[in-house]
Design a protein around this motif. Structure first.
Motif, PDB file in Angstrom:
ATOM      1  N   GLU A   5       0.798  -1.218   0.000  1.00  0.00           N
ATOM      2  CA  GLU A   5       0.000   0.000   0.000  1.00  0.00           C
ATOM      3  C   GLU A   5       0.832   1.270   0.000  1.00  0.00           C
ATOM      4  OE1 GLU A   5      -2.954  -0.030   3.033  1.00  0.00           O
ATOM      5  OE2 GLU A   5      -3.555  -2.081   2.596  1.00  0.00           O
ATOM      6  N   SER A   6       2.120   1.163   0.292  1.00  0.00           N
ATOM      7  CA  SER A   6       2.942   2.359   0.369  1.00  0.00           C
ATOM      8  C   SER A   6       4.362   2.080  -0.087  1.00  0.00           C
ATOM      9  CB  SER A   6       2.974   2.874   1.814  1.00  0.00           C
ATOM     10  OG  SER A   6       3.708   1.981   2.631  1.00  0.00           O
ATOM     11  N   GLN A   7       5.089   3.156  -0.346  1.00  0.00           N
ATOM     12  CA  GLN A   7       6.500   3.035  -0.721  1.00  0.00           C
ATOM     13  C   GLN A   7       7.275   2.381   0.421  1.00  0.00           C
ATOM     14  OE1 GLN A   7       8.528   6.737  -1.463  1.00  0.00           O
ATOM     15  NE2 GLN A   7      10.174   5.724  -2.560  1.00  0.00           N
ATOM     16  N   LYS A   8       6.883   2.672   1.666  1.00  0.00           N
ATOM     17  CA  LYS A   8       7.549   2.074   2.826  1.00  0.00           C
ATOM     18  C   LYS A   8       7.426   0.554   2.769  1.00  0.00           C
ATOM     19  CE  LYS A   8       7.517   2.121   7.872  1.00  0.00           C
ATOM     20  NZ  LYS A   8       6.927   2.734   9.067  1.00  0.00           N
ATOM     21  N   GLU A   9       6.244   0.066   2.447  1.00  0.00           N
ATOM     22  CA  GLU A   9       6.039  -1.375   2.359  1.00  0.00           C
ATOM     23  C   GLU A   9       6.857  -1.981   1.222  1.00  0.00           C
ATOM     24  OE1 GLU A   9       1.912  -2.467   2.273  1.00  0.00           O
ATOM     25  OE2 GLU A   9       1.444  -1.143   3.933  1.00  0.00           O
ATOM     26  N   VAL A  10       6.923  -1.291   0.091  1.00  0.00           N
ATOM     27  CA  VAL A  10       7.690  -1.790  -1.061  1.00  0.00           C
ATOM     28  C   VAL A  10       9.166  -1.890  -0.702  1.00  0.00           C
ATOM     29  CG1 VAL A  10       8.471  -1.293  -3.413  1.00  0.00           C
ATOM     30  CG2 VAL A  10       6.065  -0.979  -2.801  1.00  0.00           C
ATOM     31  N   THR A  11       9.704  -0.821  -0.130  1.00  0.00           N
ATOM     32  CA  THR A  11      11.128  -0.826   0.209  1.00  0.00           C
ATOM     33  C   THR A  11      11.423  -1.848   1.289  1.00  0.00           C
ATOM     34  OG1 THR A  11      10.830   1.052   1.716  1.00  0.00           O
ATOM     35  CG2 THR A  11      11.568   1.543  -0.528  1.00  0.00           C
ATOM     36  N   ARG A  12      10.509  -2.024   2.235  1.00  0.00           N
ATOM     37  CA  ARG A  12      10.704  -3.023   3.289  1.00  0.00           C
ATOM     38  C   ARG A  12      10.714  -4.428   2.672  1.00  0.00           C
ATOM     39  NH1 ARG A  12      12.778  -2.727   8.038  1.00  0.00           N
ATOM     40  NH2 ARG A  12      11.544  -0.928   8.493  1.00  0.00           N
ATOM     41  N   MET A  13       9.820  -4.671   1.715  1.00  0.00           N
ATOM     42  CA  MET A  13       9.772  -5.971   1.050  1.00  0.00           C
ATOM     43  C   MET A  13      11.076  -6.242   0.294  1.00  0.00           C
ATOM     44  SD  MET A  13       5.838  -5.946  -0.306  1.00  0.00           S
ATOM     45  CE  MET A  13       6.022  -7.380  -1.350  1.00  0.00           C
ATOM     46  N   LEU A  14      11.681  -5.191  -0.234  1.00  0.00           N
ATOM     47  CA  LEU A  14      12.936  -5.327  -0.977  1.00  0.00           C
ATOM     48  C   LEU A  14      14.155  -5.326  -0.054  1.00  0.00           C
ATOM     49  CD1 LEU A  14      12.134  -2.972  -3.981  1.00  0.00           C
ATOM     50  CD2 LEU A  14      12.135  -5.476  -3.967  1.00  0.00           C
ATOM     51  N   GLY A  15      13.930  -5.109   1.243  1.00  0.00           N
ATOM     52  CA  GLY A  15      15.025  -5.157   2.210  1.00  0.00           C
ATOM     53  C   GLY A  15      15.713  -3.830   2.444  1.00  0.00           C
ATOM     54  N   TYR A  16      14.994  -2.711   2.275  1.00  0.00           N
ATOM     55  CA  TYR A  16      15.569  -1.385   2.483  1.00  0.00           C
ATOM     56  C   TYR A  16      14.845  -0.649   3.596  1.00  0.00           C
ATOM     57  CZ  TYR A  16      18.337  -1.824  -1.748  1.00  0.00           C
ATOM     58  OH  TYR A  16      19.250  -2.244  -2.680  1.00  0.00           O
ATOM     59  N   TRP A  51      16.447   8.777   0.229  1.00  0.00           N
ATOM     60  CA  TRP A  51      17.512   7.804   0.435  1.00  0.00           C
ATOM     61  C   TRP A  51      16.988   6.570   1.150  1.00  0.00           C
ATOM     62  CZ3 TRP A  51      21.809   8.000  -2.120  1.00  0.00           C
ATOM     63  CH2 TRP A  51      22.322   9.238  -2.530  1.00  0.00           C
ATOM     64  N   PHE A  52      17.460   5.399   0.695  1.00  0.00           N
ATOM     65  CA  PHE A  52      17.135   4.124   1.318  1.00  0.00           C
ATOM     66  C   PHE A  52      18.418   3.320   1.447  1.00  0.00           C
ATOM     67  CE2 PHE A  52      13.252   5.604  -0.529  1.00  0.00           C
ATOM     68  CZ  PHE A  52      12.294   5.256   0.409  1.00  0.00           C
ATOM     69  N   VAL A  53      18.509   2.530   2.503  1.00  0.00           N
ATOM     70  CA  VAL A  53      19.701   1.734   2.797  1.00  0.00           C
ATOM     71  C   VAL A  53      19.257   0.300   3.036  1.00  0.00           C
ATOM     72  CG1 VAL A  53      21.531   1.404   4.529  1.00  0.00           C
ATOM     73  CG2 VAL A  53      20.939   3.702   3.770  1.00  0.00           C
ATOM     74  N   LYS A  54      20.060  -0.644   2.603  1.00  0.00           N
ATOM     75  CA  LYS A  54      19.758  -2.043   2.877  1.00  0.00           C
ATOM     76  C   LYS A  54      19.699  -2.248   4.385  1.00  0.00           C
ATOM     77  CE  LYS A  54      21.849  -4.054  -1.218  1.00  0.00           C
ATOM     78  NZ  LYS A  54      22.873  -4.986  -1.719  1.00  0.00           N
ATOM     79  N   VAL A  55      18.707  -2.990   4.825  1.00  0.00           N
ATOM     80  CA  VAL A  55      18.529  -3.225   6.258  1.00  0.00           C
ATOM     81  C   VAL A  55      19.791  -3.815   6.876  1.00  0.00           C
ATOM     82  CG1 VAL A  55      17.232  -4.547   7.989  1.00  0.00           C
ATOM     83  CG2 VAL A  55      16.021  -3.417   6.119  1.00  0.00           C
ATOM     84  N   GLU A  56      20.430  -4.772   6.198  1.00  0.00           N
ATOM     85  CA  GLU A  56      21.636  -5.385   6.779  1.00  0.00           C
ATOM     86  C   GLU A  56      22.791  -4.386   6.877  1.00  0.00           C
ATOM     87  OE1 GLU A  56      21.393  -7.033   2.470  1.00  0.00           O
ATOM     88  OE2 GLU A  56      20.000  -6.740   4.107  1.00  0.00           O
TER      89      GLU A  56
END
Length: 86
Positions: A5-16, A51-56
């Motif tokens: 539903e949001s860009q936050k969800e998309v980036t979280r799914m991609l690991g960012y 800006w987005f960063v990989k969670v790891e």
């Protein structure tokens, strides 16, 4: 099929993780997080409208910078030298 539903969800799914989320987790300002990204202290950032960063990579940054009793107050400083017992 799950539709984010949001860009936050998309980036979280991609690991960012976003700058805002990093700021919330560390107590640092969003501008300070962006500065750390620009100086590559937080690595592997991508720009997708922000800006987005990989969670790891963010978690590695947290481990690297969370030493000492004051935690993030030590950002940008070297860890204190260990004392020899005796």
């Amino acid at each position: 099929k799950i539709i984010p539903e949001s860009q936050k969800e998309v980036t979280r799914m991609l690991g960012y993780i976003s700058v805002r989320e990093m700021a919330e987790r560390t107590g640092l300002s969003e501008e300070r997080i962006r500065q750390l990204i620009r100086t590559h202290e937080i690595p592997a950032a991508i720009k997708l409208g922000g800006w987005f960063v990989k969670v790891e990579d963010f978690e590695a940054f947290l481990r690297k910078r969370s030493y000492g009793p004051s935690g993030f107050g030590n950002i940008g400083k070297e860890p204190p030298a260990k004392r020899k017992a005796g």
